[in-house]
Design an enzyme around this catalytic site. Sequence first.
Site, PDB file in Angstrom:
ATOM      1  CB  SER A   1      -1.032   0.087   1.138  1.00 59.82           C
ATOM      2  OG  SER A   1      -0.299   0.172   2.511  1.00 59.82           O
ATOM      3  CE  LYS A   2       0.237   7.696  -1.945  1.00 61.92           C
ATOM      4  NZ  LYS A   2       0.659   7.914  -3.464  1.00 61.92           N
ATOM      5  NE  ARG A   3       0.464   0.467   5.680  1.00 58.13           N
ATOM      6  CZ  ARG A   3       1.178  -0.858   5.949  1.00 58.13           C
ATOM      7  NH1 ARG A   3       2.053  -1.040   6.488  1.00 58.13           N
ATOM      8  NH2 ARG A   3       0.061  -1.866   5.499  1.00 58.13           N
TER       9      ARG A   3
ATOM     10  CD  GLU B   1       2.731   7.877  -5.562  1.00 57.60           C
ATOM     11  OE1 GLU B   1       2.540   8.563  -4.539  1.00 57.60           O
ATOM     12  OE2 GLU B   1       2.193   6.538  -5.843  1.00 57.60           O
TER      13      GLU B   1
END
Length: 455
Positions: free
Chosen positions: A237-239, A247
């Site tokens: 995930s994003k974290r 990105e």
Amino acid sequence: MRVRFAPSPTGALHIGGARTALFNWLLARHEGGELLLRIEDTDRERSTVENVEQILDALRWLEIDWDVGPILQTARSQRHGEALQALLDAGHAYRSGATADDVKAFKLLHGANRGFRGAEEPDGAVRLHVPNEGATVVHDVIRGETTFENVHLDDPVIARADGSVLYNFAVAIDDLDAGITHVVRGEDHLSNTPKQLLVLEAARAVGLDRSGGRPPSPLPIYAHLPLLHGPDGKKLSKRHGAASVQELRDAGYLPAAVRNYLALLGWGAGDDATVLSTDELIERFTLERVSRNPARFDETKLKWLNGLYIRNLPLSELTQRLEEFTGRTGLEQAARISQEKIHTLADFLPLAGPLLDGPAEDPKARERWLGDDGRAALAEARGALEQAPTFDEGSLEQALGAVIERRGAKPREVYQPLRVALTGTTISPGIFESLVLLGREEALRRIDGALAARS
Ligand code: GLU
């Protein structure tokens, strides 16, 4: 062989999707087959033009090309309607008014393991008629064979009452019509596979695979790619850092390094090789070597690999990439002296920016290195730089070496004050290379500025 990448354009292309695209592409290129791009845009609200563009953009940046498409799934709705009607006409599908509650009640009565069969009702949603006997077998190259006894499978809803078809129906018909031979996709789609197979079987039974006079086609071979985890073993995930291709691009990774890294997420060359050019990947890629265990996305490994790719770039290409990335020109010299020290294109300006644009503000560095001793060393270094017969790396090393010796100092007691004077900070490309890049005049000017400023 014909494979497909079928993203739903509901946002950016994420690392998982990029890996799926890459594996399909590598497989197609390895086999001399074709890659079809299908945009699954049936979620009308989230499938915006911008999202589609974003995905195409990400694929182009990754330098993953396709041979057929992009085909928009929504553009095929007429064909979906015809296919649905053919199944209805042949009794492979029926309209049923059954609700979720009806299904629940059926299960209470017959046991959770009995597949739900609805009653015909003229205006209801359309369900596929699953045969009571036999089994639906998923042959997965990575996971082996999974058998679903048909008696346990519910008659799946394949279209709403208004005739608009549901996802698994559209996918199956699209794969059929496109002559897809291998369906390679994320493990999250595993549970869709028996439903899609049932649709495919029914479609073939009514001759839809021979539409337009095509020869009949076999069922596709499936391969479900392992899940992606972060370094902590949790679902990616994003974290865990950069999550989308955009990105990664903005973080200064090179497409070739990203391809190399993504290829290793669930696949291995079989000999522990980690640095594989795209040509090597194409040559060695096979589905048989895809693992069924979750793969770990670890940005520090990607960064390491990217640093390696940066070091191996011809200077002209690195310069061009850095100029594109920063929107600046004239970076060749700075690129040359930074090449060994940066891991990403984004590392470049923080490292070389002060040389190009003037010293950075770093009061701690000044305090640490430009006290009385530092200034004395700096003044002496200044003299040596002024006197050096030529301003090249060799003669500067010699001139400053003599200063170190005369002062009985450690090298850094001379180099760090000099570095801080030139760049404002303690981090820069090599000191001699930095001096040469600045040139004698500018170097002396910066040293004078540092000596004049009270620490
Ligand atoms: N559209 C699906 C997704 O983005 C993929 C469907 C498929 O590959 O069958 O996850």
